[in-house]
Motif scaffolding. Structure first.
Motif, short mmCIF file in Angstrom:
data_model
loop_
_atom_site.label_atom_id
_atom_site.label_comp_id
_atom_site.label_asym_id
_atom_site.label_seq_id
_atom_site.Cartn_x
_atom_site.Cartn_y
_atom_site.Cartn_z
N ARG A 196 0.80 -1.15 -0.13
CA ARG A 196 -0.01 0.11 -0.02
C ARG A 196 0.89 1.22 -0.13
O ARG A 196 0.71 2.17 -0.80
CB ARG A 196 -0.93 -0.08 1.31
N ASP A 197 1.94 1.23 0.82
CA ASP A 197 3.00 2.41 0.90
C ASP A 197 3.54 2.65 -0.39
O ASP A 197 3.68 3.71 -0.80
CB ASP A 197 3.66 2.39 2.31
N VAL A 198 3.93 1.44 -1.04
CA VAL A 198 4.52 1.60 -2.29
C VAL A 198 3.73 2.38 -3.34
O VAL A 198 4.14 3.40 -4.18
CB VAL A 198 5.27 0.59 -2.71
N LEU A 199 2.52 1.92 -3.46
CA LEU A 199 1.48 2.54 -4.36
C LEU A 199 1.23 3.84 -4.06
O LEU A 199 1.18 4.83 -5.02
CB LEU A 199 0.25 1.63 -4.25
N ALA A 200 1.05 4.14 -2.67
CA ALA A 200 0.80 5.65 -2.45
C ALA A 200 2.00 6.31 -2.68
O ALA A 200 1.82 7.45 -3.33
CB ALA A 200 0.46 5.90 -0.84
N GLY A 201 3.35 5.88 -2.55
CA GLY A 201 4.52 6.77 -2.82
C GLY A 201 4.71 6.80 -4.33
O GLY A 201 5.22 7.94 -4.77
#
Length: 181
Positions: free
Chosen positions: A142-147
């Motif tokens: 999730r954090d990679v996608l948000a990044g």
């Protein structure tokens, strides 16, 4: 002699700089993958439509399976509207070569779809530790996608009803990203 707050400030700056460099590398890889793999599909669809006398469309259908594997057991598998990120035992690190799979998710979200992110784990070891690791893996994806610029409202972190994966332990240690309308 420096104070504790100066040291904390320097550490935050260094961590921020490292994070920015990692984000830059990931964005560059994803951008290259989108450029390399995204444009030929659009050109082929437009060429086929032009030959048939039909107007060109930008709808892409994923019909192939893409697999990238690394020695530690981490890999990525794309099947239709589902991207599975497989993890090495005890790790929450995404496999190298994830750029193509991330690019597929980005394209799906850009076309108006949502990404449902679910974490699974194997049945070996302590169940509570496995649950935490499955959640951490899902949060990492999730954090990679948000990044990479996916808006938070387009990503849903969802705990599956059954968090232990079926099949082998290697197949069970995964995060599943489903693209839905």
């Amino acid at each position: 002699m420096s104070t504790r707050s100066d040291e904390d400030s320097q550490q935050r700056f260094a961590l921020g700089l490292i994070f920015a460099l990692i984000a830059l590398v990931v964005l560059s890889v994803v951008g290259a993958a989108v450029y390399h793999y995204g444009l030929p599909q659009a050109d082929a669809a437009e060429g086929a439509a032009a030959q048939a006398g039909a107007p060109a469309t930008s709808v892409a259908v994923i019909t192939e399976t893409v697999v990238a594997t690394v020695p530690e057991g981490a890999s990525i598998r794309v099947e239709g509207d589902t991207v599975n990120f497989y993890f090495a035992t005890g790790s929450a690190d995404i496999a190298p070569g994830a750029a193509e799979a991330l690019a597929i998710v980005l394209k799906g979200v850009e076309s108006g779809r949502k990404a449902i992110v679910s974490g699974f784990h194997d049945t070996t070891g302590d169940a509570a530790v496995n649950e935490q690791l499955a959640r951490k893996r899902a949060e990492t994806v999730r954090d990679v996608l948000a990044g990479l610029g996916v808006p938070a409202e387009k990503i849903t972190l969802e705990k599956p009803a059954v968090t232990t994966g079926s099949g082998s332990n290697a197949q069970a240690r995964r995060v599943e990203v489903r693209l839905i309308d």
